[in-house]
Write a protein that holds these residues in place. Structure first.
Motif, PDB file in Angstrom:
ATOM      1  N   GLN A  97      57.052  26.713  46.779  1.00 23.59           N
ATOM      2  CA  GLN A  97      56.772  25.076  47.399  1.00 23.59           C
ATOM      3  C   GLN A  97      55.584  24.753  46.960  1.00 23.59           C
ATOM      4  OE1 GLN A  97      58.358  24.793  51.137  1.00 23.59           O
ATOM      5  NE2 GLN A  97      60.734  24.987  50.518  1.00 23.59           N
ATOM      6  N   ASN A  98      55.447  23.313  46.558  1.00 23.10           N
ATOM      7  CA  ASN A  98      54.476  22.774  46.301  1.00 23.10           C
ATOM      8  C   ASN A  98      54.370  21.323  46.506  1.00 23.10           C
ATOM      9  OD1 ASN A  98      55.790  21.685  44.230  1.00 23.10           O
ATOM     10  ND2 ASN A  98      54.521  22.245  42.406  1.00 23.10           N
ATOM     11  N   MET A  99      55.028  21.026  47.579  1.00 23.70           N
ATOM     12  CA  MET A  99      55.582  19.589  48.264  1.00 23.70           C
ATOM     13  C   MET A  99      55.365  19.668  49.617  1.00 23.70           C
ATOM     14  SD  MET A  99      58.576  18.355  45.489  1.00 23.70           S
ATOM     15  CE  MET A  99      58.884  17.174  46.720  1.00 23.70           C
ATOM     16  N   SER A 100      54.457  18.831  50.181  1.00 21.71           N
ATOM     17  CA  SER A 100      54.591  18.702  51.649  1.00 21.71           C
ATOM     18  C   SER A 100      55.803  17.992  52.346  1.00 21.71           C
ATOM     19  CB  SER A 100      53.316  17.686  51.955  1.00 21.71           C
ATOM     20  OG  SER A 100      53.459  16.511  51.813  1.00 21.71           O
ATOM     21  N   GLN A 101      55.836  18.005  53.573  1.00 26.40           N
ATOM     22  CA  GLN A 101      57.233  17.645  54.157  1.00 26.40           C
ATOM     23  C   GLN A 101      57.211  16.078  53.971  1.00 26.40           C
ATOM     24  OE1 GLN A 101      59.347  19.471  55.643  1.00 26.40           O
ATOM     25  NE2 GLN A 101      60.767  17.958  56.157  1.00 26.40           N
ATOM     26  N   ALA A 102      56.116  15.391  53.928  1.00 26.00           N
ATOM     27  CA  ALA A 102      56.313  13.854  53.688  1.00 26.00           C
ATOM     28  C   ALA A 102      56.550  13.539  52.383  1.00 26.00           C
ATOM     29  CB  ALA A 102      54.746  13.372  54.016  1.00 26.00           C
ATOM     30  N   GLY A 159      56.405  18.759  37.702  1.00 26.23           N
ATOM     31  CA  GLY A 159      55.448  18.061  37.412  1.00 26.23           C
ATOM     32  C   GLY A 159      53.955  18.505  37.997  1.00 26.23           C
ATOM     33  N   ASN A 160      54.248  18.599  39.280  1.00 29.44           N
ATOM     34  CA  ASN A 160      53.162  19.025  40.158  1.00 29.44           C
ATOM     35  C   ASN A 160      52.552  20.367  39.751  1.00 29.44           C
ATOM     36  OD1 ASN A 160      53.399  16.559  41.746  1.00 29.44           O
ATOM     37  ND2 ASN A 160      53.752  17.563  43.582  1.00 29.44           N
ATOM     38  N   VAL A 218      52.668  21.747  36.832  1.00 28.68           N
ATOM     39  CA  VAL A 218      52.014  21.758  35.566  1.00 28.68           C
ATOM     40  C   VAL A 218      50.629  21.114  35.609  1.00 28.68           C
ATOM     41  CG1 VAL A 218      51.946  20.257  33.175  1.00 28.68           C
ATOM     42  CG2 VAL A 218      53.963  21.450  34.055  1.00 28.68           C
ATOM     43  N   LEU A 219      50.299  19.926  36.505  1.00 33.04           N
ATOM     44  CA  LEU A 219      49.024  19.453  36.618  1.00 33.04           C
ATOM     45  C   LEU A 219      48.476  20.242  37.840  1.00 33.04           C
ATOM     46  CD1 LEU A 219      50.310  15.748  36.766  1.00 33.04           C
ATOM     47  CD2 LEU A 219      49.049  16.800  35.064  1.00 33.04           C
ATOM     48  N   GLY A 220      48.842  21.083  38.528  1.00 37.25           N
ATOM     49  CA  GLY A 220      48.183  21.906  39.285  1.00 37.25           C
ATOM     50  C   GLY A 220      47.969  21.207  40.762  1.00 37.25           C
ATOM     51  N   ILE A 221      48.893  20.411  40.917  1.00 42.46           N
ATOM     52  CA  ILE A 221      48.910  19.769  42.231  1.00 42.46           C
ATOM     53  C   ILE A 221      49.744  20.254  43.207  1.00 42.46           C
ATOM     54  CG2 ILE A 221      49.606  17.543  43.256  1.00 42.46           C
ATOM     55  CD1 ILE A 221      48.977  16.116  40.648  1.00 42.46           C
ATOM     56  N   ASP A 222      49.117  20.772  44.463  1.00 40.96           N
ATOM     57  CA  ASP A 222      49.728  21.341  45.538  1.00 40.96           C
ATOM     58  C   ASP A 222      49.747  20.630  46.775  1.00 40.96           C
ATOM     59  OD1 ASP A 222      51.188  23.168  47.241  1.00 40.96           O
ATOM     60  OD2 ASP A 222      49.937  24.613  47.057  1.00 40.96           O
ATOM     61  N   THR A 223      50.675  20.067  47.470  1.00 36.44           N
ATOM     62  CA  THR A 223      50.331  19.177  48.544  1.00 36.44           C
ATOM     63  C   THR A 223      50.897  19.673  49.596  1.00 36.44           C
ATOM     64  OG1 THR A 223      52.618  18.016  48.412  1.00 36.44           O
ATOM     65  CG2 THR A 223      50.588  17.001  47.324  1.00 36.44           C
ATOM     66  N   SER A 224      51.515  21.150  49.626  1.00 37.40           N
ATOM     67  CA  SER A 224      52.153  21.947  50.656  1.00 37.40           C
ATOM     68  C   SER A 224      51.071  22.294  51.777  1.00 37.40           C
ATOM     69  CB  SER A 224      53.044  23.041  50.224  1.00 37.40           C
ATOM     70  OG  SER A 224      52.091  23.873  49.502  1.00 37.40           O
ATOM     71  N   SER A 225      50.017  22.414  51.541  1.00 37.66           N
ATOM     72  CA  SER A 225      48.903  22.951  52.412  1.00 37.66           C
ATOM     73  C   SER A 225      48.268  21.591  53.189  1.00 37.66           C
ATOM     74  CB  SER A 225      47.928  23.914  51.904  1.00 37.66           C
ATOM     75  OG  SER A 225      46.976  23.020  50.820  1.00 37.66           O
ATOM     76  N   ASP A 226      47.953  21.824  54.284  1.00 39.72           N
ATOM     77  CA  ASP A 226      47.205  20.810  55.236  1.00 39.72           C
ATOM     78  C   ASP A 226      45.959  20.577  54.801  1.00 39.72           C
ATOM     79  OD1 ASP A 226      49.525  20.634  56.821  1.00 39.72           O
ATOM     80  OD2 ASP A 226      48.852  21.752  58.234  1.00 39.72           O
TER      81      ASP A 226
END
Length: 74
Positions: free
Chosen positions: A3-8, A57-58, A60-68
């Motif tokens: 998972q690489n997405m936050s709840q929001a 997409g996240n 590939v771009l190295g974006i991880d919003t799952s962590s606070d």
């Protein structure tokens, strides 16, 4: 898949996916099939991201919003 997405992020994508699917149904009922297909595919993509919590997409771009830590303000 991690998972690489936050709840929001998941909620926003879920609501947007439902909205796009409803727009797709409206477009098909109005006989605008190309618009209906495009919005339907986009809506299903957003809903699948929301359900799985993984966005390609996240990744590939190295974006991880799952962590606070990634959303903290310093």
């Amino acid at each position: 898949m991690e998972q690489n997405m936050s709840q929001a992020d998941r909620v926003i994508r879920g609501v947007s996916g439902i909205w796009l699917l409803s727009m797709s149904v409206g477009a098909v009922l109005d006989r605008r099939y190309v618009i209906g297909a495009i919005t339907g595919i986009a809506g299903l993509g957003l809903l699948s991201n929301s359900v799985t919590g993984h966005c390609g997409g996240n990744a590939v771009l190295g974006i991880d919003t799952s962590s606070d830590a990634s959303c903290s303000v310093e």
